[in-house]
Write a protein that holds these residues in place. Structure first.
Motif, mmCIF file in Angstrom:
data_model
loop_
_atom_site.group_PDB
_atom_site.id
_atom_site.type_symbol
_atom_site.label_atom_id
_atom_site.label_comp_id
_atom_site.label_asym_id
_atom_site.label_seq_id
_atom_site.Cartn_x
_atom_site.Cartn_y
_atom_site.Cartn_z
ATOM 1 N N GLY A 127 0.801 -1.216 0.000
ATOM 2 C CA GLY A 127 0.000 0.000 0.000
ATOM 3 C C GLY A 127 0.834 1.265 0.000
ATOM 4 O O GLY A 127 2.065 1.247 -0.122
ATOM 5 N N LEU A 128 0.132 2.394 0.153
ATOM 6 C CA LEU A 128 0.753 3.717 0.107
ATOM 7 C C LEU A 128 0.506 4.441 1.423
ATOM 8 O O LEU A 128 -0.552 4.295 2.025
ATOM 9 C CB LEU A 128 0.168 4.546 -1.044
ATOM 10 N N ALA A 129 1.470 5.251 1.847
ATOM 11 C CA ALA A 129 1.292 6.014 3.083
ATOM 12 C C ALA A 129 2.174 7.252 3.064
ATOM 13 O O ALA A 129 3.286 7.222 2.531
ATOM 14 C CB ALA A 129 1.625 5.156 4.298
ATOM 15 N N ILE A 130 1.640 8.328 3.633
ATOM 16 C CA ILE A 130 2.431 9.553 3.795
ATOM 17 C C ILE A 130 3.295 9.442 5.048
ATOM 18 O O ILE A 130 4.443 9.868 5.072
ATOM 19 C CB ILE A 130 1.503 10.781 3.870
ATOM 20 N N ALA A 182 4.196 6.422 8.097
ATOM 21 C CA ALA A 182 3.998 5.027 8.484
ATOM 22 C C ALA A 182 5.226 4.506 9.208
ATOM 23 O O ALA A 182 6.347 4.980 8.983
ATOM 24 C CB ALA A 182 3.713 4.167 7.253
ATOM 25 N N THR A 183 4.987 3.528 10.094
ATOM 26 C CA THR A 183 6.105 2.853 10.745
ATOM 27 C C THR A 183 6.885 2.040 9.725
ATOM 28 O O THR A 183 8.117 1.992 9.753
ATOM 29 C CB THR A 183 5.585 1.930 11.871
ATOM 30 N N ILE A 201 5.918 4.413 2.536
ATOM 31 C CA ILE A 201 6.203 5.797 2.117
ATOM 32 C C ILE A 201 6.887 5.787 0.757
ATOM 33 O O ILE A 201 6.560 6.582 -0.129
ATOM 34 C CB ILE A 201 7.076 6.505 3.166
ATOM 35 N N PHE A 202 7.826 4.857 0.585
ATOM 36 C CA PHE A 202 8.517 4.785 -0.702
ATOM 37 C C PHE A 202 7.552 4.462 -1.837
ATOM 38 O O PHE A 202 7.741 4.946 -2.966
ATOM 39 C CB PHE A 202 9.617 3.718 -0.669
ATOM 40 N N ALA A 255 10.742 9.804 -2.120
ATOM 41 C CA ALA A 255 11.919 8.945 -2.156
ATOM 42 C C ALA A 255 12.938 9.419 -1.119
ATOM 43 O O ALA A 255 13.509 8.610 -0.370
ATOM 44 C CB ALA A 255 12.532 8.952 -3.549
ATOM 45 N N PHE A 256 13.162 10.736 -1.045
ATOM 46 C CA PHE A 256 14.068 11.293 -0.030
ATOM 47 C C PHE A 256 13.529 11.034 1.375
ATOM 48 O O PHE A 256 14.297 10.706 2.295
ATOM 49 C CB PHE A 256 14.239 12.797 -0.251
ATOM 50 N N LYS A 257 12.227 11.196 1.543
ATOM 51 C CA LYS A 257 11.615 10.990 2.859
ATOM 52 C C LYS A 257 11.821 9.551 3.330
ATOM 53 O O LYS A 257 12.199 9.305 4.478
ATOM 54 C CB LYS A 257 10.116 11.305 2.790
ATOM 55 N N ASN A 258 11.606 8.610 2.436
ATOM 56 C CA ASN A 258 11.823 7.198 2.773
ATOM 57 C C ASN A 258 13.280 6.941 3.142
ATOM 58 O O ASN A 258 13.570 6.276 4.149
ATOM 59 C CB ASN A 258 11.407 6.321 1.598
#
Length: 234
Positions: free
Chosen positions: A35-38, A40-41, A46-47, A102-105
């Motif tokens: 799935g998708l998440a902004i 998440a643990t 997120i990626f 991508a940077f956030k992940n």
């Protein structure tokens, strides 16, 4: 006898392939990757936003912007130009957001940034895309260059735009390859369903991009070559 290749059939093919590519990347991100998440643990969620936004938001919407003149040849030119500008603007924003995820992940997972060819080309492509959009806005929309200047730079604007688009397509393939290589090194079955899905998604993206490029450079309609006339029937 009319000669040449009409753009319209390739726009139809491109739209079919766009739907297929969008569906495939969503199935991969949601069904196979969780799935998708902004937030998440599980940072992989997120990626997952990254490939979805880069393909659907950046490449597919950008492709629609490229094809608008050929997909709707009877559309008023000023209207088509405005749609072209808006769609490219949306693609640019969504592409930038996709890169952000991508940077956030990476940052939240302790992974280094900008170490791969995919990331280098990705940053370069989004910068070139932004330059192209700004140039198009200033030259052809507002305040707008002189008619003679617009006419002289238009072929270069088209050529540079197609170059950036092809670069984005190539980088998307690199991205699929890079992610699949990581997954397979982590134990993913090389001949499993997910591996085949990723490879076929990349293949569909390549075919989609090829159809968009042909649609962009082919004439919207066929015309009789100058100096020739149909052979009269006896």
């Amino acid at each position: 006898m009319a000669l040449g290749v009409r753009a319209a059939p390739f726009t139809y093919v491109a739209h079919v392939l766009a739907v297929a590519a969008a569906a495939m990347v969503l199935v991969w991100a949601i069904h196979f990757r969780g799935g998708l998440a902004i937030e998440a643990t599980n940072k992989n969620l997120i990626f997952n936003v990254h490939p979805v936004l880069m393909l659907i938001g950046y490449i597919i919407i950008g492709s629609e912007a490229i094809m608008v003149y050929k997909a709707f040849p009877t559309l008023n030119h000023d209207t088509a130009k405005l749609i072209h500008l808006i769609l490219h603007g949306i693609a640019l924003v969504l592409g930038a957001v996709g890169i952000y995820f991508a940077f956030k992940n990476h940052n939240e997972s302790g992974i280094a940034n900008l170490y791969s060819l995919h990331s280098w080309i990705g940053i370069g492509t989004i910068i070139l895309y932004g330059i192209q959009w700004i140039f198009g806005f200033v030259t052809f929309f507002f305040p707008g260059a002189a008619p003679n200047l617009r006419k002289s730079v238009l072929p270069w604007h088209i050529l540079f735009g197609l170059f950036v688009y092809i670069l984005a397509l190539a980088n998307a393939s690199l991205g699929f390859l890079e992610k699949l290589t990581f997954l397979e090194s982590g134990g993913l079955d090389k001949y499993g369903t997910e591996a085949f899905l990723v490879n076929f998604t990349a293949l569909v993206v390549v075919l989609f991009g090829a159809s968009v490029v042909v649609a962009a450079i082919a004439p919207a309609r066929l015309e009789e070559p100058q100096g020739y006339a149909p052979i009269p029937e006896s």
